[in-house]
Design a protein around this motif. Sequence first.
Motif, mmCIF file in Angstrom:
data_model
loop_
_atom_site.group_PDB
_atom_site.id
_atom_site.type_symbol
_atom_site.label_atom_id
_atom_site.label_comp_id
_atom_site.label_asym_id
_atom_site.label_seq_id
_atom_site.Cartn_x
_atom_site.Cartn_y
_atom_site.Cartn_z
ATOM 1 N N MET A 8 13.560 -17.329 -6.559
ATOM 2 C CA MET A 8 12.403 -17.619 -5.711
ATOM 3 C C MET A 8 12.158 -16.500 -4.718
ATOM 4 S SD MET A 8 12.458 -21.743 -5.037
ATOM 5 C CE MET A 8 13.675 -21.653 -3.776
ATOM 6 N N ALA A 9 13.157 -15.805 -4.302
ATOM 7 C CA ALA A 9 13.024 -14.767 -3.289
ATOM 8 C C ALA A 9 12.427 -13.483 -3.853
ATOM 9 C CB ALA A 9 14.383 -14.482 -2.656
ATOM 10 N N ILE A 10 12.660 -13.176 -5.110
ATOM 11 C CA ILE A 10 12.176 -11.909 -5.690
ATOM 12 C C ILE A 10 10.647 -11.822 -5.644
ATOM 13 C CG2 ILE A 10 11.985 -10.615 -7.851
ATOM 14 C CD1 ILE A 10 14.907 -11.316 -8.364
ATOM 15 N N PRO A 11 9.872 -12.841 -6.104
ATOM 16 C CA PRO A 11 8.410 -12.721 -6.011
ATOM 17 C C PRO A 11 7.904 -12.651 -4.577
ATOM 18 C CG PRO A 11 9.009 -14.471 -7.535
ATOM 19 C CD PRO A 11 10.259 -14.024 -6.879
ATOM 20 N N LEU A 12 8.539 -13.397 -3.680
ATOM 21 C CA LEU A 12 8.126 -13.356 -2.282
ATOM 22 C C LEU A 12 8.399 -11.998 -1.667
ATOM 23 C CD1 LEU A 12 9.283 -16.890 -1.101
ATOM 24 C CD2 LEU A 12 6.965 -16.127 -1.602
ATOM 25 N N ALA A 13 9.466 -11.365 -2.067
ATOM 26 C CA ALA A 13 9.791 -10.036 -1.543
ATOM 27 C C ALA A 13 8.749 -9.022 -1.994
ATOM 28 C CB ALA A 13 11.178 -9.623 -2.007
ATOM 29 N N GLY A 14 8.234 -9.175 -3.200
ATOM 30 C CA GLY A 14 7.210 -8.257 -3.692
ATOM 31 C C GLY A 14 5.939 -8.350 -2.867
ATOM 32 N N CYS A 15 5.541 -9.566 -2.494
ATOM 33 C CA CYS A 15 4.342 -9.745 -1.672
ATOM 34 C C CYS A 15 4.588 -9.236 -0.253
ATOM 35 C CB CYS A 15 3.945 -11.216 -1.619
ATOM 36 S SG CYS A 15 3.313 -11.828 -3.195
ATOM 37 N N GLY A 16 5.756 -9.505 0.269
ATOM 38 C CA GLY A 16 6.071 -9.079 1.633
ATOM 39 C C GLY A 16 6.244 -7.590 1.760
ATOM 40 N N ALA A 17 6.535 -6.895 0.689
ATOM 41 C CA ALA A 17 6.769 -5.455 0.732
ATOM 42 C C ALA A 17 5.480 -4.663 0.577
ATOM 43 C CB ALA A 17 7.763 -5.061 -0.353
ATOM 44 N N GLY A 18 4.328 -5.322 0.684
ATOM 45 C CA GLY A 18 3.048 -4.603 0.595
ATOM 46 C C GLY A 18 2.500 -4.556 -0.805
ATOM 47 N N GLY A 19 2.936 -5.442 -1.680
ATOM 48 C CA GLY A 19 2.455 -5.458 -3.054
ATOM 49 C C GLY A 19 0.997 -5.877 -3.160
ATOM 50 N N PHE A 20 0.481 -6.699 -2.252
ATOM 51 C CA PHE A 20 -0.898 -7.151 -2.293
ATOM 52 C C PHE A 20 -1.441 -7.249 -0.875
ATOM 53 C CE2 PHE A 20 -4.148 -10.470 -2.235
ATOM 54 C CZ PHE A 20 -5.022 -9.931 -3.146
ATOM 55 N N SER A 21 -2.593 -6.680 -0.640
ATOM 56 C CA SER A 21 -3.204 -6.716 0.674
ATOM 57 C C SER A 21 -4.715 -6.748 0.509
ATOM 58 C CB SER A 21 -2.801 -5.477 1.478
ATOM 59 O OG SER A 21 -3.556 -5.388 2.659
ATOM 60 N N LEU A 22 -5.384 -7.640 1.219
ATOM 61 C CA LEU A 22 -6.843 -7.698 1.145
ATOM 62 C C LEU A 22 -7.493 -6.471 1.776
ATOM 63 C CD1 LEU A 22 -7.571 -11.456 1.877
ATOM 64 C CD2 LEU A 22 -7.752 -10.272 -0.290
ATOM 65 N N GLN A 23 -6.813 -5.864 2.766
ATOM 66 C CA GLN A 23 -7.365 -4.661 3.378
ATOM 67 C C GLN A 23 -7.339 -3.482 2.402
ATOM 68 O OE1 GLN A 23 -5.107 -6.564 5.152
ATOM 69 N NE2 GLN A 23 -6.569 -7.400 6.623
ATOM 70 N N LYS A 24 -6.358 -3.465 1.518
ATOM 71 C CA LYS A 24 -6.244 -2.373 0.551
ATOM 72 C C LYS A 24 -7.055 -2.637 -0.721
ATOM 73 C CE LYS A 24 -1.537 -1.256 1.988
ATOM 74 N NZ LYS A 24 -0.141 -1.236 1.568
ATOM 75 N N ALA A 25 -7.556 -3.855 -0.873
ATOM 76 C CA ALA A 25 -8.303 -4.212 -2.084
ATOM 77 C C ALA A 25 -9.625 -3.446 -2.109
ATOM 78 C CB ALA A 25 -8.558 -5.712 -2.126
ATOM 79 N N GLU A 26 -9.978 -2.954 -3.275
ATOM 80 C CA GLU A 26 -11.219 -2.209 -3.444
ATOM 81 C C GLU A 26 -12.052 -2.867 -4.545
ATOM 82 O OE1 GLU A 26 -10.704 1.944 -4.084
ATOM 83 O OE2 GLU A 26 -9.164 2.120 -2.565
ATOM 84 N N VAL A 27 -13.327 -2.548 -4.552
ATOM 85 C CA VAL A 27 -14.212 -3.038 -5.580
ATOM 86 C C VAL A 27 -13.881 -2.326 -6.878
ATOM 87 C CG1 VAL A 27 -16.620 -3.195 -6.319
ATOM 88 C CG2 VAL A 27 -16.027 -3.518 -3.919
ATOM 89 N N ASP A 28 -13.780 -3.084 -7.940
ATOM 90 C CA ASP A 28 -13.502 -2.513 -9.249
ATOM 91 C C ASP A 28 -14.804 -1.955 -9.815
ATOM 92 O OD1 ASP A 28 -12.672 -1.815 -11.751
ATOM 93 O OD2 ASP A 28 -11.996 -3.811 -12.340
ATOM 94 N N ARG A 29 -14.971 -0.663 -9.755
ATOM 95 C CA ARG A 29 -16.205 0.002 -10.205
ATOM 96 C C ARG A 29 -16.226 0.198 -11.722
ATOM 97 N NH1 ARG A 29 -19.360 -0.452 -5.876
ATOM 98 N NH2 ARG A 29 -18.367 0.305 -3.994
#
Length: 153
Positions: A28-49
């Motif tokens: 359970m901790a491995i997927p949460l660690a991926g998100c917490g380590a900067g794996g997904f961020s709405l600020q970094k999300a870009e429009v898929d051109r």
Amino acid sequence: MSRIAQAFDSRQWSLIASASAKAAIVMMAIPLAGCGAGGFSLQKAEVDRSLITSSTPASATPIDSDRASDQTTIRNAVSSADIQELGGQAVPWANSGTGSRGSITELAEFKDKGQLCRRFTASRESFDGVALFKGEACLASAGIWLMQDFKAL
């Protein structure tokens, strides 16, 4: 005790239970660690051109040709109607080519500068809705009826 029973005595069961609990926590901790380590961020999300979408422009041709075909059908019904026998009744019309139908009412005959004409009101029911029209058809030379006026109300 037999050898199989000796392999799993009570001390070993607790060891196995604690190992499986630790494995569950790690899983359970491995997927949460991926998100917490900067794996997904709405600020970094870009429009898929790379995705391209569009729409086709609305074509006026089918509707205009349907209306012209219906107008011809209405003109033919107006020109072939026997006004004396109708006695004020509506004249039904249908166009199998467009699927439209309706009725012609207020059919009246008159002379305009020596030319025989018929004024009428026609309803039109089609896939795009119901409409009411006022029109006038006149008998031209060689016995051909021409639509002089045909307006939506």
